[in-house]
Motif scaffolding. Structure first.
Motif, short mmCIF file in Angstrom:
data_model
loop_
_atom_site.label_atom_id
_atom_site.label_comp_id
_atom_site.label_asym_id
_atom_site.label_seq_id
_atom_site.Cartn_x
_atom_site.Cartn_y
_atom_site.Cartn_z
N ARG A 18 1.52 25.88 -18.09
CA ARG A 18 2.33 24.89 -17.01
C ARG A 18 3.47 26.29 -16.06
NH1 ARG A 18 4.11 19.86 -17.03
NH2 ARG A 18 5.69 19.63 -16.31
N ARG A 19 2.92 27.18 -17.03
CA ARG A 19 4.41 28.38 -16.16
C ARG A 19 3.84 29.72 -15.91
NH1 ARG A 19 10.08 28.31 -19.20
NH2 ARG A 19 10.41 28.95 -17.19
N LEU A 20 2.34 29.84 -15.86
CA LEU A 20 1.93 31.04 -16.10
C LEU A 20 0.69 30.61 -14.94
CD1 LEU A 20 1.78 34.27 -16.40
CD2 LEU A 20 0.49 32.93 -18.16
N PHE A 44 5.67 24.46 -8.69
CA PHE A 44 6.22 25.90 -9.86
C PHE A 44 7.58 25.71 -10.09
CE2 PHE A 44 2.95 28.78 -10.29
CZ PHE A 44 2.96 29.08 -11.95
N ALA A 45 8.24 24.78 -8.57
CA ALA A 45 9.88 24.87 -8.33
C ALA A 45 9.60 23.17 -8.69
CB ALA A 45 10.09 24.91 -6.55
N PRO A 116 11.98 30.24 -10.12
CA PRO A 116 12.67 29.31 -11.06
C PRO A 116 12.42 27.64 -10.80
CG PRO A 116 14.08 31.36 -10.28
CD PRO A 116 12.76 31.13 -9.63
N ALA A 117 13.25 27.07 -11.63
CA ALA A 117 12.70 25.85 -11.68
C ALA A 117 14.04 25.04 -10.84
CB ALA A 117 13.02 24.75 -13.07
N SER A 138 -0.97 21.25 -16.13
CA SER A 138 -1.51 22.27 -17.56
C SER A 138 -1.78 22.99 -17.18
CB SER A 138 -2.51 21.52 -19.12
OG SER A 138 -3.12 21.70 -18.36
N ARG A 139 -2.57 23.12 -15.82
CA ARG A 139 -2.70 24.97 -15.78
C ARG A 139 -2.78 24.81 -13.90
NH1 ARG A 139 -8.95 26.45 -18.12
NH2 ARG A 139 -8.28 28.22 -15.92
#
Length: 219
Positions: A18-20, A44-45, A116-117, A138-139
């Motif tokens: 989720r973050r990569l 991502f944002a 960043p969020a 998730s991906r």
């Protein structure tokens, strides 16, 4: 971040999540490549933030498997192009977006794009005639409409709205200017009091002359 940090991802078999996200090559300049790049950044944002590692190979399961990097020839131009697309093709503009260059022992380089969020979400990718919202699962990123973000940002309560008075706009002068124009028009064509009492109408000239007559003094 240094090369050892990226090699550690390979050593432990880190998978995309989720973050990569891993990318083998720099984003191209074609329409589909630019849209995919903007979708990755805005997803991502709009979710939890994360990192996009460019120059990292992955296996069929999305796990980091190699670090070939990218060529340093024309790298500055490619970085400027990515920053320009994020600046010009994202609505609302992202409050933060960083590109870290990680030199490799092979003479090549890897890029880590940190997104960043955003508390200003929702951010929309706009390129050509297509504009879309994206979110991260998730991906992978996936499209989402503006209404699809309702539960994410309006979970507790809807934002309060300022009261709107008649003939007045919260944002400024357009509505007030129209209201003033209506009042001026009405005061010009409104019948004088004497004709209102009799239930008759007068010509515009008589109405103007009637308004010019001072009111009688009360005894």
């Amino acid at each position: 971040m240094v090369e050892a940090d990226l090699l550690e991802l390979i050593g432990r078999g880190q998978t995309e999540g989720r973050r990569l996200d891993f990318k083998r090559d720099l984003p191209g300049g074609g329409v589909s490549e630019v849209r995919e790049f903007l979708a990755d950044v805005t997803s991502f944002a709009n979710t939890d933030g994360g990192d996009i590692v460019i120059g990292m190979e992955e296996d069929g399961n999305g796990a980091a498997s190699g670090l070939p990097g990218v060529s340093t020839d024309g790298l500055d131009k490619a970085i400027l192009a990515m920053e320009g697309r994020v600046r010009d093709c994202v609505d609302t503009r992202l409050p933060a977006f960083h590109i870290h260059v990680v030199p490799l022992a092979s003479g090549r380089a890897a890029l880590v794009l940190r997104v960043p969020a955003s508390l200003l979400a929702r951010h929309r990718a706009v390129y050509g005639k297509i504009s879309r919202f994206h979110a991260r699962n998730s991906r992978d990123g996936h499209d989402r409409t503006a209404c699809g973000f309702r539960g994410q940002w309006l979970g507790a309560a809807a934002p309060s709205r300022a009261p709107r008075s008649r003939g007045r706009s919260v944002t400024g002068g357009t509505c007030r200017a129209r209201s003033s124009a209506r009042r001026r028009w009405w005061s010009r064509w409104r019948p004088c009091r004497s004709s209102e009492k009799r239930g008759t109408s007068r010509s515009p000239a008589r109405r103007r002359s009637c308004r010019q007559i001072p009111p009688a003094a009360s005894s």
